[in-house]
Write a protein that holds these residues in place. Structure first.
Motif, PDB file in Angstrom:
ATOM      1  N   GLU A   1       0.833  -1.208   0.000  1.00 21.02           N
ATOM      2  CA  GLU A   1       0.000   0.000   0.000  1.00 21.02           C
ATOM      3  C   GLU A   1       0.866   1.257   0.000  1.00 21.02           C
ATOM      4  N   GLU A   2       1.926   1.257   0.790  1.00 19.23           N
ATOM      5  CA  GLU A   2       2.818   2.416   0.866  1.00 19.23           C
ATOM      6  C   GLU A   2       3.515   2.667  -0.464  1.00 19.23           C
ATOM      7  N   VAL A   3       4.027   1.615  -1.078  1.00 11.53           N
ATOM      8  CA  VAL A   3       4.708   1.757  -2.371  1.00 11.53           C
ATOM      9  C   VAL A   3       3.732   2.245  -3.435  1.00 11.53           C
ATOM     10  N   ASN A   4       2.519   1.721  -3.445  1.00 12.31           N
ATOM     11  CA  ASN A   4       1.520   2.178  -4.418  1.00 12.31           C
ATOM     12  C   ASN A   4       1.161   3.635  -4.200  1.00 12.31           C
ATOM     13  N   LEU A   5       1.090   4.063  -2.963  1.00 11.61           N
ATOM     14  CA  LEU A   5       0.816   5.464  -2.664  1.00 11.61           C
ATOM     15  C   LEU A   5       1.951   6.342  -3.182  1.00 11.61           C
ATOM     16  N   LEU A   6       3.180   5.974  -2.886  1.00 13.32           N
ATOM     17  CA  LEU A   6       4.334   6.741  -3.363  1.00 13.32           C
ATOM     18  C   LEU A   6       4.375   6.807  -4.885  1.00 13.32           C
ATOM     19  N   ARG A   7       4.071   5.701  -5.528  1.00 11.86           N
ATOM     20  CA  ARG A   7       4.103   5.615  -6.992  1.00 11.86           C
ATOM     21  C   ARG A   7       3.128   6.606  -7.630  1.00 11.86           C
ATOM     22  N   ASN A   8       2.015   6.862  -6.977  1.00 12.07           N
ATOM     23  CA  ASN A   8       0.960   7.687  -7.560  1.00 12.07           C
ATOM     24  C   ASN A   8       1.066   9.170  -7.234  1.00 12.07           C
ATOM     25  N   ILE A   9       1.964   9.544  -6.343  1.00 10.65           N
ATOM     26  CA  ILE A   9       2.105  10.958  -5.988  1.00 10.65           C
ATOM     27  C   ILE A   9       2.885  11.685  -7.077  1.00 10.65           C
ATOM     28  N   LYS A  10       2.292  12.730  -7.608  1.00  6.72           N
ATOM     29  CA  LYS A  10       2.934  13.557  -8.636  1.00  6.72           C
ATOM     30  C   LYS A  10       2.859  15.011  -8.176  1.00  6.72           C
ATOM     31  N   SER A  11       3.969  15.531  -7.662  1.00  7.88           N
ATOM     32  CA  SER A  11       3.992  16.899  -7.173  1.00  7.88           C
ATOM     33  C   SER A  11       5.409  17.449  -7.286  1.00  7.88           C
ATOM     34  N   ASN A  12       5.523  18.719  -7.600  1.00  7.81           N
ATOM     35  CA  ASN A  12       6.827  19.367  -7.633  1.00  7.81           C
ATOM     36  C   ASN A  12       7.397  19.563  -6.234  1.00  7.81           C
ATOM     37  N   ASN A  13       6.564  19.415  -5.207  1.00  4.49           N
ATOM     38  CA  ASN A  13       6.977  19.662  -3.830  1.00  4.49           C
ATOM     39  C   ASN A  13       7.289  18.385  -3.055  1.00  4.49           C
ATOM     40  N   ILE A  14       7.191  17.247  -3.705  1.00  2.00           N
ATOM     41  CA  ILE A  14       7.432  15.964  -3.039  1.00  2.00           C
ATOM     42  C   ILE A  14       8.449  15.187  -3.863  1.00  2.00           C
ATOM     43  N   VAL A  15       9.429  14.606  -3.168  1.00  2.00           N
ATOM     44  CA  VAL A  15      10.460  13.813  -3.841  1.00  2.00           C
ATOM     45  C   VAL A  15       9.790  12.643  -4.555  1.00  2.00           C
TER      46      VAL A  15
END
Length: 65
Positions: free
Chosen positions: A11-25
């Motif tokens: 779940e954590e990896v899937n969440l990270l995979r889907n985050i698209k932001s200039n303010n988040i690594v």
């Protein structure tokens, strides 16, 4: 690693995979080292100072983020 841990990691990896932001690594990939059962998450390289250094500089200068 038990089944609950595997579910939480997925779940954590899937969440990270889907985050698209200039303010988040940005998330790049992950792998599990089977020899020691550690999960490694590969993130985007960020040049410059660490967040800790940046916050310390702002604290010393009395500036806000």
């Amino acid at each position: 690693m038990n089944d609950k841990d595997k579910k939480n990691i997925t779940e954590e990896v899937n969440l990270l995979r889907n985050i698209k932001s200039n303010n988040i690594v940005r998330y790049e990939n992950y792998f599990i080292d089977k020899s020691d059962a550690n999960l490694y998450v590969v993130m985007e390289y960020c040049s410059g100072e660490s967040l800790e250094d940046y916050l310390e500089l702002n604290r010393k200068n009395g500036t806000l983020l």
